[in-house]
Design a protein around this motif. Structure first.
Motif, PDB file in Angstrom:
ATOM      1  N   ARG A 112       0.837  -1.209   0.000  1.00 13.46           N
ATOM      2  CA  ARG A 112       0.000   0.000   0.000  1.00 13.46           C
ATOM      3  C   ARG A 112       0.868   1.254   0.000  1.00 13.46           C
ATOM      4  O   ARG A 112       1.945   1.263   0.590  1.00 13.46           O
ATOM      5  CB  ARG A 112      -0.892   0.033   1.245  1.00 13.46           C
ATOM      6  CG  ARG A 112      -1.854  -1.148   1.329  1.00 13.46           C
ATOM      7  CD  ARG A 112      -2.854  -0.982   2.472  1.00 13.46           C
ATOM      8  NE  ARG A 112      -3.840  -2.057   2.417  1.00 13.46           N
ATOM      9  CZ  ARG A 112      -3.702  -3.225   3.052  1.00 13.46           C
ATOM     10  NH1 ARG A 112      -2.630  -3.440   3.807  1.00 13.46           N
ATOM     11  NH2 ARG A 112      -4.622  -4.159   2.950  1.00 13.46           N
ATOM     12  N   GLN A 158       2.045   4.579   1.426  1.00 13.87           N
ATOM     13  CA  GLN A 158       2.107   4.879   2.864  1.00 13.87           C
ATOM     14  C   GLN A 158       2.060   6.371   3.132  1.00 13.87           C
ATOM     15  O   GLN A 158       2.069   6.805   4.228  1.00 13.87           O
ATOM     16  CB  GLN A 158       3.395   4.286   3.458  1.00 13.87           C
ATOM     17  CG  GLN A 158       3.364   2.760   3.440  1.00 13.87           C
ATOM     18  CD  GLN A 158       4.538   2.141   4.147  1.00 13.87           C
ATOM     19  OE1 GLN A 158       5.644   2.667   4.113  1.00 13.87           O
ATOM     20  NE2 GLN A 158       4.327   1.007   4.769  1.00 13.87           N
ATOM     21  N   HIS A 212       1.401  11.445  -3.792  1.00 12.53           N
ATOM     22  CA  HIS A 212       0.242  11.196  -2.921  1.00 12.53           C
ATOM     23  C   HIS A 212       0.332  11.922  -1.582  1.00 12.53           C
ATOM     24  O   HIS A 212      -0.638  11.924  -0.821  1.00 12.53           O
ATOM     25  CB  HIS A 212      -0.026   9.687  -2.774  1.00 12.53           C
ATOM     26  CG  HIS A 212       0.806   8.949  -1.772  1.00 12.53           C
ATOM     27  ND1 HIS A 212       1.991   8.323  -2.097  1.00 12.53           N
ATOM     28  CD2 HIS A 212       0.622   8.712  -0.449  1.00 12.53           C
ATOM     29  CE1 HIS A 212       2.484   7.737  -1.011  1.00 12.53           C
ATOM     30  NE2 HIS A 212       1.678   7.960  -0.010  1.00 12.53           N
ATOM     31  N   TYR A 232      -3.718   2.286  -3.666  1.00 17.91           N
ATOM     32  CA  TYR A 232      -3.785   3.684  -3.246  1.00 17.91           C
ATOM     33  C   TYR A 232      -5.075   4.025  -2.509  1.00 17.91           C
ATOM     34  O   TYR A 232      -5.373   5.188  -2.285  1.00 17.91           O
ATOM     35  CB  TYR A 232      -3.615   4.610  -4.458  1.00 17.91           C
ATOM     36  CG  TYR A 232      -2.161   4.861  -4.779  1.00 17.91           C
ATOM     37  CD1 TYR A 232      -1.424   3.937  -5.503  1.00 17.91           C
ATOM     38  CD2 TYR A 232      -1.520   6.014  -4.322  1.00 17.91           C
ATOM     39  CE1 TYR A 232      -0.088   4.154  -5.778  1.00 17.91           C
ATOM     40  CE2 TYR A 232      -0.181   6.238  -4.598  1.00 17.91           C
ATOM     41  CZ  TYR A 232       0.527   5.312  -5.316  1.00 17.91           C
ATOM     42  OH  TYR A 232       1.848   5.527  -5.576  1.00 17.91           O
ATOM     43  N   SER A 234       9.205   0.990   7.507  1.00 15.87           N
ATOM     44  CA  SER A 234       8.324   2.162   7.413  1.00 15.87           C
ATOM     45  C   SER A 234       6.879   1.776   7.697  1.00 15.87           C
ATOM     46  O   SER A 234       6.517   0.599   7.658  1.00 15.87           O
ATOM     47  CB  SER A 234       8.419   2.751   6.012  1.00 15.87           C
ATOM     48  OG  SER A 234       7.952   1.804   5.057  1.00 15.87           O
ATOM     49  N   GLN A 235       6.065   2.795   7.965  1.00 18.77           N
ATOM     50  CA  GLN A 235       4.623   2.617   8.136  1.00 18.77           C
ATOM     51  C   GLN A 235       3.908   3.805   7.507  1.00 18.77           C
ATOM     52  O   GLN A 235       4.551   4.748   7.040  1.00 18.77           O
ATOM     53  CB  GLN A 235       4.271   2.534   9.632  1.00 18.77           C
ATOM     54  CG  GLN A 235       4.658   1.196  10.281  1.00 18.77           C
ATOM     55  CD  GLN A 235       4.447   1.198  11.775  1.00 18.77           C
ATOM     56  OE1 GLN A 235       3.658   1.970  12.312  1.00 18.77           O
ATOM     57  NE2 GLN A 235       5.178   0.339  12.468  1.00 18.77           N
ATOM     58  N   GLY A 236       2.548   3.749   7.523  1.00 21.26           N
ATOM     59  CA  GLY A 236       1.772   4.849   6.974  1.00 21.26           C
ATOM     60  C   GLY A 236       2.223   6.177   7.569  1.00 21.26           C
ATOM     61  O   GLY A 236       2.430   6.272   8.770  1.00 21.26           O
ATOM     62  N   GLY A 237       2.405   7.195   6.712  1.00 23.63           N
ATOM     63  CA  GLY A 237       2.878   8.502   7.185  1.00 23.63           C
ATOM     64  C   GLY A 237       4.358   8.708   6.916  1.00 23.63           C
ATOM     65  O   GLY A 237       4.852   9.836   6.937  1.00 23.63           O
ATOM     66  N   SER A 245       5.668   7.928   4.033  1.00 21.11           N
ATOM     67  CA  SER A 245       5.788   8.180   2.600  1.00 21.11           C
ATOM     68  C   SER A 245       6.409   9.544   2.324  1.00 21.11           C
ATOM     69  O   SER A 245       6.036  10.536   2.948  1.00 21.11           O
ATOM     70  CB  SER A 245       4.401   8.167   1.949  1.00 21.11           C
ATOM     71  OG  SER A 245       4.109   6.889   1.482  1.00 21.11           O
ATOM     72  N   PHE A 251       7.863   5.330  -0.778  1.00 19.64           N
ATOM     73  CA  PHE A 251       6.461   5.686  -1.048  1.00 19.64           C
ATOM     74  C   PHE A 251       5.445   4.608  -0.698  1.00 19.64           C
ATOM     75  O   PHE A 251       4.252   4.900  -0.660  1.00 19.64           O
ATOM     76  CB  PHE A 251       6.295   6.101  -2.510  1.00 19.64           C
ATOM     77  CG  PHE A 251       6.173   4.949  -3.486  1.00 19.64           C
ATOM     78  CD1 PHE A 251       7.278   4.166  -3.773  1.00 19.64           C
ATOM     79  CD2 PHE A 251       4.973   4.657  -4.100  1.00 19.64           C
ATOM     80  CE1 PHE A 251       7.168   3.100  -4.655  1.00 19.64           C
ATOM     81  CE2 PHE A 251       4.862   3.598  -4.992  1.00 19.64           C
ATOM     82  CZ  PHE A 251       5.960   2.815  -5.271  1.00 19.64           C
ATOM     83  N   ALA A 252       5.879   3.368  -0.455  1.00 18.41           N
ATOM     84  CA  ALA A 252       4.894   2.311  -0.213  1.00 18.41           C
ATOM     85  C   ALA A 252       5.548   1.198   0.590  1.00 18.41           C
ATOM     86  O   ALA A 252       6.771   1.167   0.756  1.00 18.41           O
ATOM     87  CB  ALA A 252       4.346   1.767  -1.528  1.00 18.41           C
ATOM     88  N   GLY A 253       4.695   0.268   1.061  1.00 13.36           N
ATOM     89  CA  GLY A 253       5.244  -0.855   1.793  1.00 13.36           C
ATOM     90  C   GLY A 253       4.162  -1.843   2.161  1.00 13.36           C
ATOM     91  O   GLY A 253       2.967  -1.582   1.980  1.00 13.36           O
ATOM     92  N   ILE A 263       8.923  -0.139  -0.297  1.00 13.41           N
ATOM     93  CA  ILE A 263       9.129   0.091  -1.720  1.00 13.41           C
ATOM     94  C   ILE A 263       9.634   1.516  -1.926  1.00 13.41           C
ATOM     95  O   ILE A 263       9.082   2.473  -1.375  1.00 13.41           O
ATOM     96  CB  ILE A 263       7.827  -0.140  -2.521  1.00 13.41           C
ATOM     97  CG1 ILE A 263       7.163  -1.464  -2.120  1.00 13.41           C
ATOM     98  CG2 ILE A 263       8.117  -0.108  -4.021  1.00 13.41           C
ATOM     99  CD1 ILE A 263       7.931  -2.710  -2.468  1.00 13.41           C
TER     100      ILE A 263
END
Lengths: 94, 332
Positions: A92, A94, B125, B270, B288-291, B293, B309-311, B317
């Motif tokens: 997703r 992040q 994003h 997304y 990493s985690q949300g936030g 990015s 940007f993602a994971g 990623i």
């Protein structure tokens, strides 16, 4: 720049390869050739190039979760290059 | 020497010692003489900068003995509170919360140069709301999930973004033949009790290389060309298998990892059912985690190698920084 390097490598490897007939495909070429088909399999979220425990390059197929059917369908090697399957989870932003 | 005497002296003298210009902290410790630690307990006065005695007026001098206890003066530099990356920073370095006004929060990656000016680099994003923003839209620091508001915390304006191409499921009625084929396939799957179901997906002609955007600071002095917890950036480099990496991000702060895969093609969700396919990505383990990015990813020598940007639960990623720079036309 990368393209130029690839061309130079191809040229330098040329005579020997032609002597044996067909030039073996690099792991990058094999991955590129097969990735659309691999990505279309149920649960496949990624295809990349990693290393095995012994340091050899390997094509790595990432799954969103355990998928016995897809595991059974993905070949163990592609054109002589090993393939490993890993569950990495849904990816997703992040 | 007992500890109680110096402790009570320290308590009594703390106010008058801290009143001296330059003294930022006091405490008890062994006195250091000529670079060597002695056995003498002393009151240690930390100063921002050690000055020659001649440069100080007598009220600012730290006495060599206070009520029978010797003193020592050491230079620690200015002492700042360690601030969480979700806070408000002016100037704002890389690694702190940032975002377009309509998103929750992401991370300010770092500063990059375009036409002699400095811009904030982060993800599309984060700064451009996944293509749904207009050039000039307000960017807030911290991001709105961390309390940032356009009225009080606007730091920049959206300058440019690389549009993300999403994989678009075809509307149901588009092609009768395709619908027929899919119906037959799915009926077959049902018959053999397979969980698999097919659907029509139009694959975009262009795969994505980057999730990247630029914001123009309203005031140049409000941004800082370094990264929280990492410091100055030492140029750029290309990551390869096994490259050790680190990032400083809004949610998980400073974390480290290693490049485990290169040449990665990956489908990234997304939200809202949208998925985008990226090629030529780097993959590291979970870091990493949300936030997080938008975090800049650096190698062991603090050179920029990527944009996070993602994971997933066990992967991170990362766009290659050379692709980000090329797509946005920026440099360091």
């Amino acid at each position: 720049m990368r393209l130029l390097v690839a061309v130079l490598l191809a040229v330098s490897a040329g005579p020997a390869a032609f002597g044996r007939g067909e030039m073996p495909a690099t792991i990058q070429e094999v991955k590129t050739k097969h990735e659309t088909r691999l990505m279309a399999m149920p649960g496949v979220v990624s295809v990349g190039i990693g290393r095995n425990a012994d340091g050899q390059p390997v094509i790595v197929v990432g799954l969103d979760r355990e998928r016995p059917e897809t595991r059974a369908t993905v070949p163990q090697e592609l054109e002589g290059h090993p393939v490993r399957i890993e569950v990495i989870g849904p990816v997703r932003a992040q | 020497m007992d500890l109680e005497t110096p402790r009570s002296v320290l308590r009594q003298a703390s106010r008058e010692l801290l009143a001296r210009r330059n003294v930022t902290a006091i405490g008890l410790g062994y006195k250091v003489t000529a670079g060597k630690r002695t056995q003498t307990l002393s009151i240690i006065c930390s100063v921002a900068r050690k000055l020659p005695v001649s440069a100080l007026s007598s009220p600012d001098l730290v006495p060599s003995i206070v009520r029978g206890v010797v003193t020592d003066v050491i230079e620690t530099g200015p002492i700042r509170a360690l601030q969480a990356p979700t806070g408000r920073f002016r100037p704002a370095p890389g690694g702190v919360s940032v975002g377009h006004r309509d998103i929750t929060a992401g991370t300010l990656g770092c500063l990059v140069r375009k036409g002699g000016e400095l811009f904030i680099l982060s993800n599309n994003h984060v700064l451009a709301n996944s293509n749904d923003a207009q050039i000039g839209d307000p960017i807030v620091q911290p991001g709105s999930a961390d309390g940032g508001t356009v009225a009080n915390d606007r730091i920049a304006s959206l300058e440019a973004f690389v549009p993300i191409s999403f994989l678009v499921p075809e509307p149901p009625s588009e092609c009768p033949f395709a619908r027929g084929v899919i119906a037959v396939l799915n009926a077959g799957c049902g018959l053999i009790r397979s969980q698999t179901r097919y659907r029509i997906v139009s694959i975009q002609a262009t795969n994505n290389l980057v999730d990247a955007a630029l914001a123009r600071p309203l005031v140049a002095a409000d941004v800082k060309d370094e990264i929280l917890g990492i410091g100055a950036i030492q140029g750029t480099a290309q990551a390869a298998l096994g490259t050790p990496v680190k990032k400083s991000g809004r949610t998980t702060g400073l974390t480290t990892g290693e490049i485990l895969q290169v040449d990665v093609t990956v489908d990234v969700q997304y939200g809202g059912g949208r998925t985008a396919r990226f090629t030529d990505q780097l993959m590291a383990g979970a870091m990493s985690q949300g936030g997080d990015s938008g975090s800049a990813v650096l190698d062991g020598e603090n050179r920029l190698v990527g944009l996070l940007f993602a994971g997933s639960d066990n992967s991170t990623i990362i766009n290659r920084m050379e692709n980000v720079f090329a797509a946005l036309g920026v440099t360091r």
